[in-house]
Scaffold this motif. Structure first.
Motif, mmCIF file in Angstrom:
data_model
loop_
_atom_site.group_PDB
_atom_site.id
_atom_site.type_symbol
_atom_site.label_atom_id
_atom_site.label_comp_id
_atom_site.label_asym_id
_atom_site.label_seq_id
_atom_site.Cartn_x
_atom_site.Cartn_y
_atom_site.Cartn_z
ATOM 1 N N LYS A 63 0.823 -1.202 0.000
ATOM 2 C CA LYS A 63 0.000 0.000 0.000
ATOM 3 C C LYS A 63 0.861 1.259 0.000
ATOM 4 N N ASP A 64 1.942 1.258 0.783
ATOM 5 C CA ASP A 64 2.818 2.426 0.804
ATOM 6 C C ASP A 64 3.476 2.646 -0.551
ATOM 7 N N LEU A 65 3.876 1.573 -1.213
ATOM 8 C CA LEU A 65 4.473 1.716 -2.543
ATOM 9 C C LEU A 65 3.432 2.172 -3.563
ATOM 10 N N ASP A 66 2.189 1.714 -3.391
ATOM 11 C CA ASP A 66 1.116 2.225 -4.253
ATOM 12 C C ASP A 66 0.945 3.725 -4.055
ATOM 13 N N ARG A 67 1.069 4.181 -2.807
ATOM 14 C CA ARG A 67 0.966 5.614 -2.546
ATOM 15 C C ARG A 67 2.102 6.374 -3.210
ATOM 16 N N VAL A 68 3.306 5.795 -3.205
ATOM 17 C CA VAL A 68 4.421 6.427 -3.894
ATOM 18 C C VAL A 68 4.128 6.546 -5.382
ATOM 19 N N THR A 69 3.563 5.491 -5.965
ATOM 20 C CA THR A 69 3.210 5.533 -7.390
ATOM 21 C C THR A 69 2.188 6.618 -7.668
ATOM 22 N N LEU A 123 20.809 3.165 2.613
ATOM 23 C CA LEU A 123 21.064 3.791 3.906
ATOM 24 C C LEU A 123 19.795 4.402 4.494
ATOM 25 N N ALA A 124 19.025 5.092 3.642
ATOM 26 C CA ALA A 124 17.767 5.678 4.117
ATOM 27 C C ALA A 124 16.806 4.589 4.573
ATOM 28 N N GLY A 125 16.769 3.485 3.842
ATOM 29 C CA GLY A 125 15.907 2.377 4.239
ATOM 30 C C GLY A 125 16.292 1.797 5.580
ATOM 31 N N ALA A 126 17.597 1.620 5.810
ATOM 32 C CA ALA A 126 18.056 1.079 7.092
ATOM 33 C C ALA A 126 17.712 2.016 8.244
ATOM 34 N N LEU A 127 17.936 3.319 8.043
ATOM 35 C CA LEU A 127 17.650 4.284 9.106
ATOM 36 C C LEU A 127 16.151 4.395 9.369
ATOM 37 N N ALA A 128 15.348 4.461 8.306
ATOM 38 C CA ALA A 128 13.901 4.548 8.483
ATOM 39 C C ALA A 128 13.355 3.298 9.156
ATOM 40 N N GLY A 129 13.884 2.131 8.768
ATOM 41 C CA GLY A 129 13.452 0.891 9.398
ATOM 42 C C GLY A 129 13.785 0.857 10.877
ATOM 43 N N ALA A 130 14.988 1.313 11.234
ATOM 44 C CA ALA A 130 15.368 1.347 12.649
ATOM 45 C C ALA A 130 14.467 2.291 13.433
ATOM 46 N N LEU A 131 14.137 3.432 12.839
ATOM 47 C CA LEU A 131 13.261 4.390 13.520
ATOM 48 C C LEU A 131 11.868 3.817 13.754
ATOM 49 N N VAL A 132 11.337 3.134 12.761
ATOM 50 C CA VAL A 132 9.982 2.602 12.915
ATOM 51 C C VAL A 132 9.959 1.469 13.931
ATOM 52 N N LEU A 192 28.202 15.056 -2.893
ATOM 53 C CA LEU A 192 27.690 14.034 -3.804
ATOM 54 C C LEU A 192 26.227 14.331 -4.148
ATOM 55 N N PRO A 193 25.916 14.626 -5.400
ATOM 56 C CA PRO A 193 24.531 14.876 -5.782
ATOM 57 C C PRO A 193 23.719 13.586 -5.800
ATOM 58 N N VAL A 194 22.545 13.603 -5.181
ATOM 59 C CA VAL A 194 21.687 12.419 -5.127
ATOM 60 C C VAL A 194 20.259 12.821 -5.470
ATOM 61 N N SER A 195 19.427 11.813 -5.708
ATOM 62 C CA SER A 195 18.012 12.044 -5.973
ATOM 63 C C SER A 195 17.236 11.924 -4.669
ATOM 64 N N THR A 196 16.635 13.024 -4.229
ATOM 65 C CA THR A 196 15.862 13.005 -2.984
ATOM 66 C C THR A 196 14.697 12.035 -3.068
ATOM 67 N N THR A 197 14.036 11.980 -4.216
ATOM 68 C CA THR A 197 12.888 11.091 -4.372
ATOM 69 C C THR A 197 13.309 9.639 -4.256
ATOM 70 N N HIS A 198 14.404 9.259 -4.889
ATOM 71 C CA HIS A 198 14.865 7.872 -4.814
ATOM 72 C C HIS A 198 15.288 7.503 -3.397
ATOM 73 N N VAL A 199 15.899 8.445 -2.695
ATOM 74 C CA VAL A 199 16.266 8.198 -1.295
ATOM 75 C C VAL A 199 15.007 7.979 -0.460
ATOM 76 N N ALA A 200 13.961 8.780 -0.716
ATOM 77 C CA ALA A 200 12.710 8.627 0.026
ATOM 78 C C ALA A 200 12.050 7.284 -0.266
ATOM 79 N N VAL A 201 12.107 6.825 -1.512
ATOM 80 C CA VAL A 201 11.556 5.505 -1.842
ATOM 81 C C VAL A 201 12.311 4.417 -1.078
ATOM 82 N N GLY A 202 13.626 4.574 -0.950
ATOM 83 C CA GLY A 202 14.383 3.642 -0.126
ATOM 84 C C GLY A 202 13.892 3.630 1.312
ATOM 85 N N ILE A 249 13.973 2.974 -10.011
ATOM 86 C CA ILE A 249 15.170 3.661 -9.523
ATOM 87 C C ILE A 249 16.382 3.304 -10.372
ATOM 88 N N THR A 250 16.524 2.024 -10.691
ATOM 89 C CA THR A 250 17.692 1.567 -11.447
ATOM 90 C C THR A 250 17.702 2.139 -12.852
#
Length: 487
Positions: free
Chosen positions: A12-18, A203-212, A407-417, A459-460
Protein backbone atom coordinates in the motif's frame (compact mmCIF):
# COMPACT_ATOMS: atom_id res chain seq x y z
CA UNK A 1 -3.60 -5.61 14.87
CA UNK A 2 -6.28 -6.96 12.53
CA UNK A 3 -5.57 -10.25 10.87
CA UNK A 4 -3.92 -10.04 7.51
CA UNK A 5 -3.21 -6.34 7.69
CA UNK A 6 0.56 -6.50 8.06
CA UNK A 7 1.45 -8.07 4.73
CA UNK A 8 -0.45 -5.37 2.85
CA UNK A 9 1.40 -2.42 4.40
CA UNK A 10 4.46 -2.14 2.16
CA UNK A 11 2.44 -2.75 -0.99
CA UNK A 12 0.00 0.00 0.00
CA UNK A 13 2.82 2.43 0.80
CA UNK A 14 4.47 1.72 -2.54
CA UNK A 15 1.12 2.23 -4.25
CA UNK A 16 0.97 5.61 -2.55
CA UNK A 17 4.42 6.43 -3.89
CA UNK A 18 3.21 5.53 -7.39
CA UNK A 19 0.15 7.75 -7.02
CA UNK A 20 2.37 10.55 -5.72
CA UNK A 21 4.61 10.24 -8.79
CA UNK A 22 1.53 10.45 -11.01
CA UNK A 23 0.39 13.52 -9.10
CA UNK A 24 3.82 15.07 -9.61
CA UNK A 25 3.58 14.59 -13.38
CA UNK A 26 0.08 16.06 -13.42
CA UNK A 27 1.01 19.09 -11.31
CA UNK A 28 4.19 19.59 -13.35
CA UNK A 29 2.26 20.51 -16.53
CA UNK A 30 2.57 24.34 -16.11
CA UNK A 31 6.33 24.01 -15.53
CA UNK A 32 6.56 21.67 -18.51
CA UNK A 33 4.99 24.25 -20.80
CA UNK A 34 7.40 26.84 -19.50
CA UNK A 35 10.26 24.41 -20.22
CA UNK A 36 9.20 24.08 -23.84
CA UNK A 37 9.22 27.87 -24.15
CA UNK A 38 12.69 28.00 -22.56
CA UNK A 39 14.07 25.45 -25.02
CA UNK A 40 12.61 27.41 -27.94
CA UNK A 41 14.21 30.61 -26.62
CA UNK A 42 17.60 28.90 -26.25
CA UNK A 43 17.31 27.50 -29.76
CA UNK A 44 16.68 31.02 -31.00
CA UNK A 45 19.74 32.35 -29.16
CA UNK A 46 21.94 29.60 -30.60
CA UNK A 47 20.60 30.38 -34.07
CA UNK A 48 21.38 34.06 -33.51
CA UNK A 49 24.94 33.12 -32.60
CA UNK A 50 25.21 31.22 -35.88
CA UNK A 51 23.90 34.20 -37.83
CA UNK A 52 26.71 36.43 -36.63
CA UNK A 53 25.44 37.95 -33.40
CA UNK A 54 27.83 40.69 -32.34
CA UNK A 55 28.10 39.46 -28.75
CA UNK A 56 27.90 35.64 -28.70
CA UNK A 57 29.20 35.48 -25.12
CA UNK A 58 26.26 37.59 -23.99
CA UNK A 59 23.84 35.29 -25.81
CA UNK A 60 25.41 32.27 -24.11
CA UNK A 61 25.14 33.97 -20.72
CA UNK A 62 21.47 34.84 -21.27
CA UNK A 63 20.72 31.29 -22.43
CA UNK A 64 22.46 29.80 -19.39
CA UNK A 65 20.59 32.08 -16.99
CA UNK A 66 17.25 31.25 -18.61
CA UNK A 67 17.80 27.48 -18.55
CA UNK A 68 19.24 27.56 -15.02
CA UNK A 69 16.25 29.57 -13.84
CA UNK A 70 13.83 27.07 -15.33
CA UNK A 71 15.70 24.14 -13.78
CA UNK A 72 15.48 25.87 -10.41
CA UNK A 73 11.73 26.35 -10.82
CA UNK A 74 11.35 22.71 -11.85
CA UNK A 75 13.34 21.45 -8.86
CA UNK A 76 11.38 23.59 -6.42
CA UNK A 77 7.98 22.68 -7.81
CA UNK A 78 8.56 18.97 -8.34
CA UNK A 79 10.20 18.01 -5.04
CA UNK A 80 8.34 20.20 -2.57
CA UNK A 81 5.84 17.40 -1.85
CA UNK A 82 8.63 15.20 -0.47
CA UNK A 83 9.26 17.82 2.21
CA UNK A 84 5.84 19.31 2.96
CA UNK A 85 3.31 16.65 1.91
CA UNK A 86 3.35 14.53 5.11
CA UNK A 87 3.28 17.52 7.49
CA UNK A 88 0.48 19.20 5.55
CA UNK A 89 -1.49 15.96 5.33
CA UNK A 90 -1.22 15.46 9.09
CA UNK A 91 -2.47 19.00 9.75
CA UNK A 92 0.81 20.09 11.33
CA UNK A 93 0.92 23.28 9.25
CA UNK A 94 -1.25 25.14 6.75
CA UNK A 95 -0.51 25.20 3.04
CA UNK A 96 0.87 28.72 2.54
CA UNK A 97 2.83 28.82 5.85
CA UNK A 98 4.21 25.42 4.92
CA UNK A 99 5.29 26.57 1.46
CA UNK A 100 6.95 29.61 3.01
CA UNK A 101 8.73 27.41 5.57
CA UNK A 102 10.04 25.04 2.90
CA UNK A 103 11.09 27.92 0.62
CA UNK A 104 13.08 29.53 3.45
CA UNK A 105 14.58 26.15 4.41
CA UNK A 106 15.63 25.59 0.79
CA UNK A 107 17.37 28.98 0.71
CA UNK A 108 19.09 28.32 4.04
CA UNK A 109 20.25 24.87 2.94
CA UNK A 110 21.55 26.17 -0.36
CA UNK A 111 23.37 29.10 1.22
CA UNK A 112 24.89 27.22 4.15
CA UNK A 113 25.47 23.71 2.83
CA UNK A 114 25.26 23.91 -0.97
CA UNK A 115 28.91 24.68 -1.64
CA UNK A 116 30.23 21.10 -1.66
CA UNK A 117 27.82 19.76 -4.31
CA UNK A 118 28.23 22.97 -6.33
CA UNK A 119 31.99 22.57 -6.33
CA UNK A 120 31.73 18.90 -7.30
CA UNK A 121 29.57 19.66 -10.33
CA UNK A 122 31.55 22.74 -11.33
CA UNK A 123 35.05 21.24 -11.32
CA UNK A 124 34.75 17.65 -10.11
CA UNK A 125 33.44 15.92 -13.23
CA UNK A 126 35.44 17.64 -15.99
CA UNK A 127 39.15 18.20 -15.30
CA UNK A 128 39.61 21.75 -13.95
CA UNK A 129 42.82 22.07 -15.97
CA UNK A 130 40.76 21.64 -19.13
CA UNK A 131 38.30 24.30 -18.08
CA UNK A 132 40.72 27.07 -18.99
CA UNK A 133 39.49 30.67 -18.84
CA UNK A 134 37.54 31.46 -21.95
CA UNK A 135 34.24 30.76 -23.69
CA UNK A 136 34.74 26.97 -24.12
CA UNK A 137 34.08 26.23 -20.44
CA UNK A 138 30.92 28.34 -20.62
CA UNK A 139 29.78 26.37 -23.68
CA UNK A 140 30.30 23.07 -21.84
CA UNK A 141 28.15 24.12 -18.89
CA UNK A 142 25.51 25.76 -21.09
CA UNK A 143 25.28 22.53 -23.09
CA UNK A 144 24.94 20.50 -19.90
CA UNK A 145 22.08 22.72 -18.71
CA UNK A 146 20.33 22.53 -22.07
CA UNK A 147 20.78 18.74 -22.30
CA UNK A 148 19.41 18.24 -18.80
CA UNK A 149 16.47 20.58 -19.45
CA UNK A 150 15.65 18.87 -22.74
CA UNK A 151 15.65 15.41 -21.17
CA UNK A 152 13.62 16.47 -18.12
CA UNK A 153 11.03 18.11 -20.39
CA UNK A 154 10.80 15.14 -22.78
CA UNK A 155 10.83 12.46 -20.07
CA UNK A 156 8.22 14.22 -17.95
CA UNK A 157 5.97 14.71 -20.98
CA UNK A 158 6.27 10.97 -21.68
CA UNK A 159 5.52 10.07 -18.05
CA UNK A 160 8.98 8.63 -17.41
CA UNK A 161 10.80 8.89 -14.06
CA UNK A 162 13.57 11.47 -14.13
CA UNK A 163 16.09 12.96 -11.73
CA UNK A 164 17.58 16.42 -12.09
CA UNK A 165 20.77 15.31 -10.33
CA UNK A 166 21.27 12.39 -12.71
CA UNK A 167 20.47 14.58 -15.70
CA UNK A 168 22.97 17.34 -14.91
CA UNK A 169 25.77 14.87 -14.12
CA UNK A 170 25.26 13.17 -17.47
CA UNK A 171 25.00 16.48 -19.29
CA UNK A 172 28.28 17.79 -17.87
CA UNK A 173 30.12 14.56 -18.68
CA UNK A 174 28.79 14.44 -22.25
CA UNK A 175 29.53 18.09 -22.98
CA UNK A 176 33.01 17.71 -21.49
CA UNK A 177 33.74 14.74 -23.75
CA UNK A 178 32.49 16.65 -26.79
CA UNK A 179 34.66 19.67 -25.98
CA UNK A 180 37.83 18.15 -24.56
CA UNK A 181 37.72 14.40 -25.16
CA UNK A 182 37.06 11.41 -22.90
CA UNK A 183 40.29 11.91 -20.97
CA UNK A 184 38.97 15.17 -19.53
CA UNK A 185 36.23 13.40 -17.55
CA UNK A 186 36.97 12.24 -14.01
CA UNK A 187 35.70 8.70 -14.35
CA UNK A 188 36.56 7.96 -10.73
CA UNK A 189 34.36 10.83 -9.59
CA UNK A 190 31.53 9.59 -11.80
CA UNK A 191 31.90 6.09 -10.35
CA UNK A 192 31.74 7.52 -6.81
CA UNK A 193 28.58 9.48 -7.66
CA UNK A 194 26.92 6.43 -9.27
CA UNK A 195 27.82 4.28 -6.27
CA UNK A 196 26.23 6.89 -4.01
CA UNK A 197 23.03 6.70 -6.06
CA UNK A 198 22.83 3.00 -5.24
CA UNK A 199 23.87 3.24 -1.59
CA UNK A 200 21.78 6.20 -0.40
CA UNK A 201 18.36 4.49 -0.82
CA UNK A 202 19.75 1.53 1.15
CA UNK A 203 21.06 3.79 3.91
CA UNK A 204 17.77 5.68 4.12
CA UNK A 205 15.91 2.38 4.24
CA UNK A 206 18.06 1.08 7.09
CA UNK A 207 17.65 4.28 9.11
CA UNK A 208 13.90 4.55 8.48
CA UNK A 209 13.45 0.89 9.40
CA UNK A 210 15.37 1.35 12.65
CA UNK A 211 13.26 4.39 13.52
CA UNK A 212 9.98 2.60 12.92
CA UNK A 213 11.12 -0.35 15.05
CA UNK A 214 11.93 2.00 17.96
CA UNK A 215 8.70 3.96 17.65
CA UNK A 216 6.43 0.97 17.18
CA UNK A 217 7.87 -1.00 20.08
CA UNK A 218 8.10 1.89 22.52
CA UNK A 219 5.22 4.21 21.53
CA UNK A 220 2.67 2.93 19.04
CA UNK A 221 2.16 -0.48 20.67
CA UNK A 222 2.70 0.59 24.27
CA UNK A 223 -0.13 -0.23 26.72
CA UNK A 224 -0.40 3.49 27.52
CA UNK A 225 0.41 5.25 24.26
CA UNK A 226 0.08 8.73 25.75
CA UNK A 227 2.55 8.11 28.56
CA UNK A 228 4.95 6.39 26.14
CA UNK A 229 4.74 9.33 23.74
CA UNK A 230 5.57 11.76 26.56
CA UNK A 231 8.58 9.62 27.47
CA UNK A 232 10.02 9.13 23.98
CA UNK A 233 8.93 11.87 21.60
CA UNK A 234 10.17 15.02 23.42
CA UNK A 235 13.75 13.70 23.79
CA UNK A 236 13.69 12.53 20.17
CA UNK A 237 12.48 15.90 18.85
CA UNK A 238 14.90 17.71 21.16
CA UNK A 239 17.81 15.65 19.82
CA UNK A 240 16.72 16.38 16.24
CA UNK A 241 16.56 20.11 16.89
CA UNK A 242 19.83 20.17 18.81
CA UNK A 243 21.86 18.20 16.27
CA UNK A 244 20.41 20.19 13.40
CA UNK A 245 21.16 23.53 15.09
CA UNK A 246 24.73 22.45 15.87
CA UNK A 247 25.18 21.28 12.28
CA UNK A 248 23.92 24.62 10.93
CA UNK A 249 26.26 26.55 13.23
CA UNK A 250 29.22 24.47 12.07
CA UNK A 251 28.32 25.25 8.46
CA UNK A 252 28.39 28.95 9.32
CA UNK A 253 31.66 28.69 11.25
CA UNK A 254 33.56 31.20 9.02
CA UNK A 255 31.11 33.81 10.32
CA UNK A 256 30.15 32.55 13.78
CA UNK A 257 33.14 30.40 14.74
CA UNK A 258 32.95 26.87 16.12
CA UNK A 259 32.55 27.76 19.81
CA UNK A 260 28.84 28.50 19.42
CA UNK A 261 27.90 25.15 17.88
CA UNK A 262 27.59 23.18 21.12
CA UNK A 263 25.73 25.88 23.11
CA UNK A 264 23.37 26.52 20.18
CA UNK A 265 22.68 22.80 19.87
CA UNK A 266 22.00 22.46 23.60
CA UNK A 267 19.61 25.43 23.63
CA UNK A 268 17.79 24.17 20.54
CA UNK A 269 17.48 20.70 22.08
CA UNK A 270 15.98 22.07 25.29
CA UNK A 271 13.56 24.35 23.47
CA UNK A 272 12.53 21.68 20.97
CA UNK A 273 11.96 19.08 23.67
CA UNK A 274 9.99 21.51 25.85
CA UNK A 275 7.75 22.61 22.99
CA UNK A 276 7.14 19.00 21.99
CA UNK A 277 6.17 18.06 25.55
CA UNK A 278 3.79 21.02 25.85
CA UNK A 279 2.18 20.18 22.53
CA UNK A 280 1.81 16.52 23.50
CA UNK A 281 0.15 17.41 26.79
CA UNK A 282 -2.37 19.56 24.89
CA UNK A 283 -3.01 16.86 22.28
CA UNK A 284 -3.39 14.12 24.89
CA UNK A 285 -5.87 16.26 26.78
CA UNK A 286 -7.91 16.29 23.59
CA UNK A 287 -7.85 12.51 23.31
CA UNK A 288 -4.98 12.05 20.82
CA UNK A 289 -3.92 8.81 22.51
CA UNK A 290 -7.30 7.24 21.72
CA UNK A 291 -6.95 7.93 18.01
CA UNK A 292 -4.24 7.20 15.52
CA UNK A 293 -0.71 8.55 15.43
CA UNK A 294 -1.60 11.56 13.28
CA UNK A 295 -2.00 14.11 16.08
CA UNK A 296 0.89 12.75 18.14
CA UNK A 297 3.32 13.16 15.26
CA UNK A 298 2.37 16.62 14.04
CA UNK A 299 5.33 18.45 15.68
CA UNK A 300 7.93 15.81 14.69
CA UNK A 301 6.63 15.91 11.13
CA UNK A 302 7.00 19.69 11.08
CA UNK A 303 10.62 19.49 12.24
CA UNK A 304 11.32 16.73 9.72
CA UNK A 305 9.74 18.85 6.95
CA UNK A 306 12.07 21.77 7.71
CA UNK A 307 15.05 19.42 7.74
CA UNK A 308 13.95 17.90 4.43
CA UNK A 309 13.67 21.35 2.85
CA UNK A 310 17.12 22.29 4.14
CA UNK A 311 18.62 19.02 2.89
CA UNK A 312 16.98 19.36 -0.52
CA UNK A 313 18.27 22.90 -0.91
CA UNK A 314 21.76 21.83 0.14
CA UNK A 315 21.95 19.05 -2.44
CA UNK A 316 19.86 20.10 -5.42
CA UNK A 317 21.09 23.70 -5.54
CA UNK A 318 24.34 22.39 -7.00
CA UNK A 319 22.48 21.14 -10.08
CA UNK A 320 21.89 24.77 -10.99
CA UNK A 321 24.67 26.63 -9.17
CA UNK A 322 27.51 24.35 -10.32
CA UNK A 323 27.21 24.98 -14.06
CA UNK A 324 26.04 28.55 -13.44
CA UNK A 325 29.18 29.33 -11.41
CA UNK A 326 31.38 28.45 -14.39
CA UNK A 327 29.21 30.41 -16.80
CA UNK A 328 29.12 33.53 -14.64
CA UNK A 329 32.84 33.26 -14.00
CA UNK A 330 33.69 33.37 -17.68
CA UNK A 331 35.21 29.90 -17.43
CA UNK A 332 37.66 30.78 -14.64
CA UNK A 333 38.22 27.35 -13.12
CA UNK A 334 40.60 28.75 -10.52
CA UNK A 335 37.86 30.90 -9.00
CA UNK A 336 35.41 28.00 -8.89
CA UNK A 337 37.96 25.56 -7.48
CA UNK A 338 38.53 28.00 -4.62
CA UNK A 339 34.91 27.59 -3.54
CA UNK A 340 35.07 26.10 -0.02
CA UNK A 341 33.02 23.14 1.08
CA UNK A 342 30.98 25.42 3.32
CA UNK A 343 29.69 27.98 0.92
CA UNK A 344 30.37 31.09 3.05
CA UNK A 345 33.09 32.72 0.98
CA UNK A 346 34.55 36.15 0.46
CA UNK A 347 34.40 35.54 -3.27
CA UNK A 348 31.15 37.11 -4.48
CA UNK A 349 30.71 34.99 -7.59
CA UNK A 350 30.06 31.54 -6.08
CA UNK A 351 27.77 33.01 -3.41
CA UNK A 352 25.86 34.87 -6.14
CA UNK A 353 25.39 31.63 -8.09
CA UNK A 354 24.22 29.80 -4.97
CA UNK A 355 21.76 32.51 -4.04
CA UNK A 356 20.38 32.82 -7.58
CA UNK A 357 19.85 29.06 -7.73
CA UNK A 358 18.32 29.00 -4.24
CA UNK A 359 15.91 31.81 -5.09
CA UNK A 360 14.85 30.01 -8.27
CA UNK A 361 14.15 26.82 -6.30
CA UNK A 362 12.25 28.74 -3.62
CA UNK A 363 10.24 30.57 -6.29
CA UNK A 364 9.33 27.25 -7.90
CA UNK A 365 8.14 26.00 -4.51
CA UNK A 366 5.94 29.04 -3.95
CA UNK A 367 4.60 29.39 -7.52
CA UNK A 368 4.00 25.78 -8.52
CA UNK A 369 4.17 23.69 -5.33
CA UNK A 370 0.70 24.45 -3.99
CA UNK A 371 -1.18 22.10 -6.29
CA UNK A 372 1.20 19.21 -5.80
CA UNK A 373 1.30 19.45 -2.00
CA UNK A 374 -2.51 19.39 -1.84
CA UNK A 375 -2.60 16.30 -4.07
CA UNK A 376 0.19 14.42 -2.29
CA UNK A 377 -0.73 15.54 1.24
CA UNK A 378 -4.24 14.14 1.06
CA UNK A 379 -6.10 11.05 -0.02
CA UNK A 380 -4.48 7.88 -1.28
CA UNK A 381 -1.00 9.36 -1.63
CA UNK A 382 -0.55 10.18 2.07
CA UNK A 383 1.51 7.89 4.28
CA UNK A 384 0.59 7.11 7.86
CA UNK A 385 1.96 9.93 10.06
CA UNK A 386 4.43 7.81 12.02
CA UNK A 387 5.77 6.09 8.90
CA UNK A 388 5.97 9.42 7.07
CA UNK A 389 8.02 10.85 9.95
CA UNK A 390 10.48 7.95 9.79
CA UNK A 391 10.83 8.27 6.01
CA UNK A 392 11.22 12.06 6.12
CA UNK A 393 13.83 12.05 8.88
CA UNK A 394 15.83 9.22 7.29
CA UNK A 395 15.74 10.95 3.91
CA UNK A 396 16.87 14.28 5.37
CA UNK A 397 19.79 12.72 7.27
CA UNK A 398 20.90 10.70 4.24
CA UNK A 399 20.72 13.64 1.83
CA UNK A 400 22.54 15.95 4.25
CA UNK A 401 25.30 13.36 4.64
CA UNK A 402 25.66 13.07 0.86
CA UNK A 403 25.71 16.87 0.59
CA UNK A 404 28.52 17.12 3.14
CA UNK A 405 30.65 14.93 0.84
CA UNK A 406 29.64 16.92 -2.25
CA UNK A 407 27.69 14.03 -3.80
CA UNK A 408 24.53 14.88 -5.78
CA UNK A 409 21.69 12.42 -5.13
CA UNK A 410 18.01 12.04 -5.97
CA UNK A 411 15.86 13.00 -2.98
CA UNK A 412 12.89 11.09 -4.37
CA UNK A 413 14.86 7.87 -4.81
CA UNK A 414 16.27 8.20 -1.30
CA UNK A 415 12.71 8.63 0.03
CA UNK A 416 11.56 5.50 -1.84
CA UNK A 417 14.38 3.64 -0.13
CA UNK A 418 13.00 4.89 3.18
CA UNK A 419 9.54 3.56 2.28
CA UNK A 420 11.04 0.15 1.56
CA UNK A 421 12.91 0.20 4.87
CA UNK A 422 9.77 1.04 6.85
CA UNK A 423 7.77 -1.67 5.10
CA UNK A 424 10.38 -4.36 5.62
CA UNK A 425 10.79 -3.38 9.29
CA UNK A 426 7.05 -3.65 9.88
CA UNK A 427 6.93 -7.06 8.25
CA UNK A 428 9.88 -8.20 10.36
CA UNK A 429 8.17 -7.02 13.53
CA UNK A 430 4.98 -8.82 12.57
CA UNK A 431 6.83 -12.08 11.98
CA UNK A 432 8.65 -11.79 15.32
CA UNK A 433 5.41 -11.10 17.13
CA UNK A 434 4.11 -14.42 15.78
CA UNK A 435 0.65 -13.02 15.51
CA UNK A 436 -2.15 -15.30 14.40
CA UNK A 437 -2.51 -14.19 10.80
CA UNK A 438 -4.00 -15.71 7.75
CA UNK A 439 -1.37 -17.21 5.43
CA UNK A 440 -0.41 -14.96 2.54
CA UNK A 441 -2.01 -16.28 -0.67
CA UNK A 442 0.33 -17.18 -3.53
CA UNK A 443 -1.34 -14.59 -5.77
CA UNK A 444 -0.78 -11.90 -3.14
CA UNK A 445 2.87 -12.89 -2.82
CA UNK A 446 3.30 -12.51 -6.59
CA UNK A 447 1.58 -9.12 -6.56
CA UNK A 448 3.79 -7.85 -3.75
CA UNK A 449 6.90 -9.09 -5.53
CA UNK A 450 5.88 -7.37 -8.77
CA UNK A 451 5.21 -4.07 -6.96
CA UNK A 452 8.61 -4.14 -5.27
CA UNK A 453 10.40 -5.11 -8.45
CA UNK A 454 8.73 -2.27 -10.35
CA UNK A 455 9.98 0.35 -7.89
CA UNK A 456 13.49 -1.08 -7.78
CA UNK A 457 13.47 -1.13 -11.59
CA UNK A 458 12.25 2.48 -11.65
CA UNK A 459 15.17 3.66 -9.52
CA UNK A 460 17.69 1.57 -11.45
CA UNK A 461 16.49 2.49 -14.92
CA UNK A 462 16.23 6.17 -13.97
CA UNK A 463 19.98 6.51 -13.46
CA UNK A 464 21.10 3.86 -15.97
CA UNK A 465 19.13 5.51 -18.80
CA UNK A 466 19.25 9.15 -17.76
CA UNK A 467 23.02 9.55 -17.60
CA UNK A 468 23.79 8.19 -21.11
CA UNK A 469 20.86 10.06 -22.68
CA UNK A 470 21.74 13.41 -21.10
CA UNK A 471 25.41 12.83 -21.90
CA UNK A 472 24.45 12.37 -25.55
CA UNK A 473 22.23 15.46 -25.49
CA UNK A 474 24.89 17.53 -23.72
CA UNK A 475 27.53 16.42 -26.23
CA UNK A 476 25.31 17.15 -29.22
CA UNK A 477 24.37 20.52 -27.78
CA UNK A 478 28.04 21.38 -27.24
CA UNK A 479 29.00 20.50 -30.80
CA UNK A 480 26.01 22.44 -32.15
CA UNK A 481 26.83 25.57 -30.14
CA UNK A 482 30.50 25.40 -31.13
CA UNK A 483 29.48 25.01 -34.78
CA UNK A 484 27.03 27.92 -34.54
CA UNK A 485 29.57 30.19 -32.85
CA UNK A 486 32.40 29.32 -35.27
CA UNK A 487 33.50 32.29 -37.44
Amino acid sequence: MRRGRGFHTLAKDLDRVTHAEEAQRHAFVPVLRLGLAVLMLVAGLVAAMGLGLQQPNLAALIAALVVAGWLGLAIGSNDVANSLGPAYGAGAIGLMPGLMLIALAEIAGASLAGGAVTQRLAVGIVDPAQLAPGPLAQVVMLSALVGAAAWITAATAAGLPVSTSHSIVGGIAGAGIAAFGASSVGWGALAAIATTWMLTPLLAGALAGALVVVLRRNVLEAPDRGRAALRWLPPMVGAMCGLFAAYAMLLARPVTGTALALPAGAVAALIGGALMRRNLVRELAGGADRGGSKRLFRPPLLVAAAMMGFAHGANDVGNVAGPLSVVLGGGSAAAIAALPTASWSTASLPVAALLLAALAIALGTLMFGRRLVVMVGSGITRLNAARAFCVSLATAVTVLTASAFGLPVSTTHVAVGGVFGVGFAREWLDRRAARNRLPVPAEENRRRLLIRRSHVATITVAWIVTVPVTALLGGLGCRLILWAAAP
